[in-house]
Each structure stands twice: as structure tokens, then as C-alpha cells.
Design a protein around this motif. Structure first.
Motif, PDB file in Angstrom:
ATOM      1  N   GLY A 284     -66.839  -5.063 -73.657  1.00  0.00           N
ATOM      2  CA  GLY A 284     -66.949  -5.086 -72.203  1.00  0.00           C
ATOM      3  C   GLY A 284     -65.564  -5.117 -71.585  1.00  0.00           C
ATOM      4  N   ILE A 285     -65.298  -4.213 -70.652  1.00  0.00           N
ATOM      5  CA  ILE A 285     -63.974  -4.085 -70.040  1.00  0.00           C
ATOM      6  C   ILE A 285     -64.105  -4.302 -68.538  1.00  0.00           C
ATOM      7  CG2 ILE A 285     -61.951  -2.619 -69.750  1.00  0.00           C
ATOM      8  CD1 ILE A 285     -62.980  -0.972 -72.155  1.00  0.00           C
ATOM      9  N   SER A 286     -63.279  -5.191 -68.002  1.00  0.00           N
ATOM     10  CA  SER A 286     -63.358  -5.548 -66.589  1.00  0.00           C
ATOM     11  C   SER A 286     -62.142  -5.037 -65.829  1.00  0.00           C
ATOM     12  CB  SER A 286     -63.446  -7.073 -66.448  1.00  0.00           C
ATOM     13  OG  SER A 286     -63.395  -7.462 -65.095  1.00  0.00           O
ATOM     14  N   ALA A 287     -62.377  -4.577 -64.595  1.00  0.00           N
ATOM     15  CA  ALA A 287     -61.284  -4.174 -63.702  1.00  0.00           C
ATOM     16  C   ALA A 287     -61.640  -4.579 -62.280  1.00  0.00           C
ATOM     17  CB  ALA A 287     -61.035  -2.673 -63.781  1.00  0.00           C
ATOM     18  N   THR A 288     -60.712  -5.227 -61.614  1.00  0.00           N
ATOM     19  CA  THR A 288     -60.953  -5.698 -60.253  1.00  0.00           C
ATOM     20  C   THR A 288     -60.576  -4.656 -59.214  1.00  0.00           C
ATOM     21  OG1 THR A 288     -60.487  -7.950 -60.988  1.00  0.00           O
ATOM     22  CG2 THR A 288     -60.473  -7.563 -58.626  1.00  0.00           C
ATOM     23  N   MET A 289     -59.453  -3.985 -59.424  1.00  0.00           N
ATOM     24  CA  MET A 289     -58.962  -3.023 -58.440  1.00  0.00           C
ATOM     25  C   MET A 289     -59.160  -1.597 -58.943  1.00  0.00           C
ATOM     26  SD  MET A 289     -55.467  -4.873 -57.130  1.00  0.00           S
ATOM     27  CE  MET A 289     -55.328  -3.793 -55.695  1.00  0.00           C
ATOM     28  N   VAL A 290     -59.480  -0.714 -58.015  1.00  0.00           N
ATOM     29  CA  VAL A 290     -59.685   0.698 -58.344  1.00  0.00           C
ATOM     30  C   VAL A 290     -58.459   1.280 -59.047  1.00  0.00           C
ATOM     31  CG1 VAL A 290     -60.013   2.986 -57.326  1.00  0.00           C
ATOM     32  CG2 VAL A 290     -61.360   1.055 -56.503  1.00  0.00           C
ATOM     33  N   LEU A 291     -57.282   0.748 -58.719  1.00  0.00           N
ATOM     34  CA  LEU A 291     -56.049   1.247 -59.323  1.00  0.00           C
ATOM     35  C   LEU A 291     -56.046   1.107 -60.837  1.00  0.00           C
ATOM     36  CD1 LEU A 291     -53.457  -0.447 -56.918  1.00  0.00           C
ATOM     37  CD2 LEU A 291     -54.712   1.664 -56.593  1.00  0.00           C
ATOM     38  N   LYS A 292     -56.863   0.202 -61.367  1.00  0.00           N
ATOM     39  CA  LYS A 292     -56.878  -0.042 -62.808  1.00  0.00           C
ATOM     40  C   LYS A 292     -57.844   0.879 -63.556  1.00  0.00           C
ATOM     41  CE  LYS A 292     -54.012  -3.374 -62.097  1.00  0.00           C
ATOM     42  NZ  LYS A 292     -52.576  -3.133 -62.351  1.00  0.00           N
ATOM     43  N   VAL A 293     -58.643   1.653 -62.833  1.00  0.00           N
ATOM     44  CA  VAL A 293     -59.633   2.507 -63.497  1.00  0.00           C
ATOM     45  C   VAL A 293     -58.979   3.508 -64.452  1.00  0.00           C
ATOM     46  CG1 VAL A 293     -61.433   4.243 -63.126  1.00  0.00           C
ATOM     47  CG2 VAL A 293     -61.372   2.185 -61.710  1.00  0.00           C
ATOM     48  N   PRO A 294     -57.865   4.164 -64.082  1.00  0.00           N
ATOM     49  CA  PRO A 294     -57.228   5.057 -65.064  1.00  0.00           C
ATOM     50  C   PRO A 294     -56.784   4.334 -66.335  1.00  0.00           C
ATOM     51  CG  PRO A 294     -56.422   5.530 -62.857  1.00  0.00           C
ATOM     52  CD  PRO A 294     -57.219   4.264 -62.756  1.00  0.00           C
ATOM     53  N   ILE A 295     -56.393   3.060 -66.214  1.00  0.00           N
ATOM     54  CA  ILE A 295     -55.984   2.296 -67.397  1.00  0.00           C
ATOM     55  C   ILE A 295     -57.202   2.004 -68.265  1.00  0.00           C
ATOM     56  CG2 ILE A 295     -54.824   0.203 -68.201  1.00  0.00           C
ATOM     57  CD1 ILE A 295     -53.372   0.079 -65.526  1.00  0.00           C
ATOM     58  N   VAL A 296     -58.340   1.694 -67.622  1.00  0.00           N
ATOM     59  CA  VAL A 296     -59.585   1.503 -68.380  1.00  0.00           C
ATOM     60  C   VAL A 296     -59.946   2.793 -69.111  1.00  0.00           C
ATOM     61  CG1 VAL A 296     -62.042   0.970 -68.223  1.00  0.00           C
ATOM     62  CG2 VAL A 296     -60.414  -0.258 -66.765  1.00  0.00           C
TER      63      VAL A 296
END
Length: 349
Positions: A284-296
Motif C-alpha cells: 500500500g502506497i500513500s501520497a498526500t499531495m498530487v505532486l507526489k503522484v509521479p513519484i508513486v
């Protein structure tokens, strides 16, 4: 926006990334220095304005890459709300967006100009105001939530602990307390910070108290024997918010999963190494800000490249970044998206 080819969107997003330093320099000269109202009280230079420009460009670039105009609109509505607390009117943000477009314009093709202006930067004033959300039916734990919120605002962790323990003992499950008391209270804390009614320090105190109370409640509930498989819950590099993923890890353990919770801001290589050693069936991978989606997306690609299909764990994503982009999980290679704790339980049942 989704009708534009993926490679065209990615190429435009990469161009904006390359142009960002030059665009910020132009904006500093043409906008920030001419609009002193964009400065923070007591600020003598344009640091805050430059930071705002960088955020605008980064959110614009990410929204273009994933073809999600509404995500950028949500960001602008949030920005408008924050600017209002600094007594900065709507038209200043609109002028800011115009300056961004003028700085980008000489470097874009005609089709790229059309995408940037039509889909993102032509925003009427009505599009900058916050939308009304439908009223929710009151939770059975609504009173507990309100009192818990007051304890957070008072900085009283002992009172917060007492309230949470009482909620748990009132025939409510840990999931109910996490979702209806903790999650709702923290949403309201975030809203208070956005409207400049509490400070960053108060917001951090509220988060720290909630984590303290979670640790106390965890000792009061007996986890099920591990029988559903192994799982890893983690944030990506640069992710600094862990309370949501912490709740997920706790809930899965209570439901019979053998969980390794890594926290946040974890290097990808460390995550890959643990997957190799622990051999989970779920990540399970969590991201709070949309900016982190490419890193996910990059992490998911690394996982799938490092492990053959038979050994690839099921990959779920969650967090507020994906609530803003509910369909993007497919584009980045995830198997599913969990909107909240209850959705996660349904997905894994």
C-alpha cells in the motif's frame, strides 16, 4: 483533456518542468515586484511570491501530465481560500495565472498554448470559489468527534485520549474511531489552518496528539492472528504525512494481516529491498499531495520491473492525492485505489 494523447501530455509537462526556472524569473520581475500585496507581513523580498509561482507551475504541470483539469481547479479554489485569509482578492490570482501564461507563451506551440490556456488558465472568478459539498448524515460518533477536536485545539492530549477510549468502549470498533473521530477531526484542523484560524504549530500539535492517542488505543485492541497474508504500507520519497498510512497499517493488522509499516519519506531502494526480504502479497502506497503522484508511479514501475509477475504483490494506492485523482491509479500501474479505510476493507475482503 483525456482525449489528448498521453505522450503529448507528458511531453508538455516535461517542457514546463524545463521552463520553470526561466518562468519564475520572468514572473518575479513582471508580477511579484509590482504586487506588494503578495508578500507576507514583514517580508522585504519576493520569496513568498516566488514560492507561490513554483507551486502554481508544479500543480499545473502535474495536472497536465495526468489530464485532470478538475485537480488544478481544486488547487486554485484552495489557493483562493488561503489568499483570502491574507486579504488578497481573487483578481490577483487571475493576474498571476495570466503572467504565467505570458511567460510560457513564447516557448509553446499553438496546440500547447491551446491546452494550457483553455483547459487550465482560463478560469472565471466563479471557478475560484469553493464548491458546496452535500451535507452528510450525522455520525453516531459526531459528539465524540467534536469534543476530540476541541481537545486537539486545546493541546490537551490526556483529554483527547480519554475521549477516544470512551468512544472505543461504547461498542464502536477501532475503524469507527479512526474514521469518524480522528479522520474527521484532522480534516477540520486542516480547514482551520487553511483559513488562517490556527497556526502551523497548532496543526502539528493536533497531529502529534492524534498519533499519541492512536498508539494508546492500539494497545487496547487485540489483533487477529495473521492469516490474510503479508503487507507493506509506506509513503514515497518526499512524502511527509504519515498519519493516514499509519491508520491503514493498524487496521490491517487488526484484521489479520502481517504488516510492516515503513512510515514516510522512504527511499525506493529501501522499499524494494524489504519487498525482496519480506515477500508481501500486498503493498500500500500513500501520497498526500498530487505532486507526489509521479513519484508513486516511478515506485510502482520499479516494483514491477524488479519482481516477476508471479512474485509481484498487489499494489494499492491511497491518500488525498488520489482522492483528487480517483482514476489515475490505472494510469500509473496500481491495481486499485482505496478512497478511505472502509473502502480498503471492502477491497481486501
Amino acid at each position: 483533456m483525456k482525449d489528448i494523447q498521453t505522450h503529448d501530455r507528458q511531453r508538455l509537462a516535461e517542457k514546463l518542468r524545463f521552463l520553470e526556472p526561466d518562468v519564475i524569473e520572468v514572473i518575479t520581475t513582471n508580477f511579484c515586484q509590482q504586487h506588494p500585496e503578495t508578500k507576507e507581513p514583514g517580508e522585504v523580498d519576493t520569496t513568498h511570491c516566488i514560492t507561490d509561482a513554483r507551486y502554481h507551475l508544479t500543480f499545473l504541470r502535474t495536472a497536465i501530465e495526468f489530464g485532470t483539469e478538475e485537480t488544478f481547479r481544486q488547487y486554485l479554489r484552495w489557493t483562493t481560500k488561503v489568499l483570502q485569509t491574507r486579504n488578497i482578492p481573487h483578481h490577483v490570482l487571475q493576474r498571476f495565472l495570466e503572467e504565467i501564461f505570458h511567460a510560457l507563451e513564447p516557448h509553446l506551440t499553438d496546440s500547447e498554448k491551446l491546452v494550457v490556456r483553455t483547459h487550465f488558465l482560463d478560469v472565471p472568478e466563479s471557478g475560484l470559489t469553493e464548491r458546496q459539498t452535500p451535507a452528510r448524515s450525522e455520525s453516531p460518533l459526531a459528539l465524540h468527534q467534536e469534543v476530540f477536536l476541541q481537545a486537539l485545539l486545546a493541546g490537551d492530549r490526556h483529554a483527547a485520549r480519554t475521549i477516544a477510549l470512551e468512544a472505543l468502549s461504547s461498542t464502536h470498533s477501532l475503524s469507527d474511531v479512526y474514521v469518524e473521530v480522528f479522520q474527521e477531526s484532522l480534516y477540520k484542523i486542516g480547514s482551520l489552518w487553511e483559513s488562517n484560524r490556527i497556526s502551523v504549530a497548532q496543526e502539528h500539535v493536533a497531529t502529534a496528539i492524534t498519533q499519541y492517542v492512536m498508539a494508546n488505543l492500539y494497545t487496547c485492541v487485540t489483533p487477529s492472528q495473521p492469516s490474510k497474508g503479508k503487507g507493506i504500507i509506506t509513503g514515497v520519497e518526499g512524502e511527509l504525512h504519515q498519519i493516514g498510512s499509519h491508520m491503514v497499517a493498524d487496521m490491517l493488522e487488526m484484521q489479520g494481516w502481517d504488516i510492516r509499516f515503513l512510515g514516510v519519506n522512504i527511499p525506493h531502494q529501501a522499499i524494494l529491498q524489504l519487498i525482496k526480504e519480506f515477500q508481501p502479497t500486498l503493498v500500500g502506497i500513500s501520497a498526500t499531495m498530487v505532486l507526489k503522484v509521479p513519484i508513486v508511479r516511478d515506485l510502482i514501475k520499479d516494483i514491477r520491473n524488479h519482481f516477476p509477475s508471479a512474485a509481484t504483490p498487489r499494489i494499492l494506492v491511497g491518500g488525498s492525492a488520489f482522492r483528487a485523482l480517483p482514476d489515475v491509479y490505472r494510469d500509473i500501474g496500481a491495481d486499485a485505489f482505496a478512497y478511505d479505510l472502509r473502502t480498503l476493507t471492502t477491497l481486501l475482503s
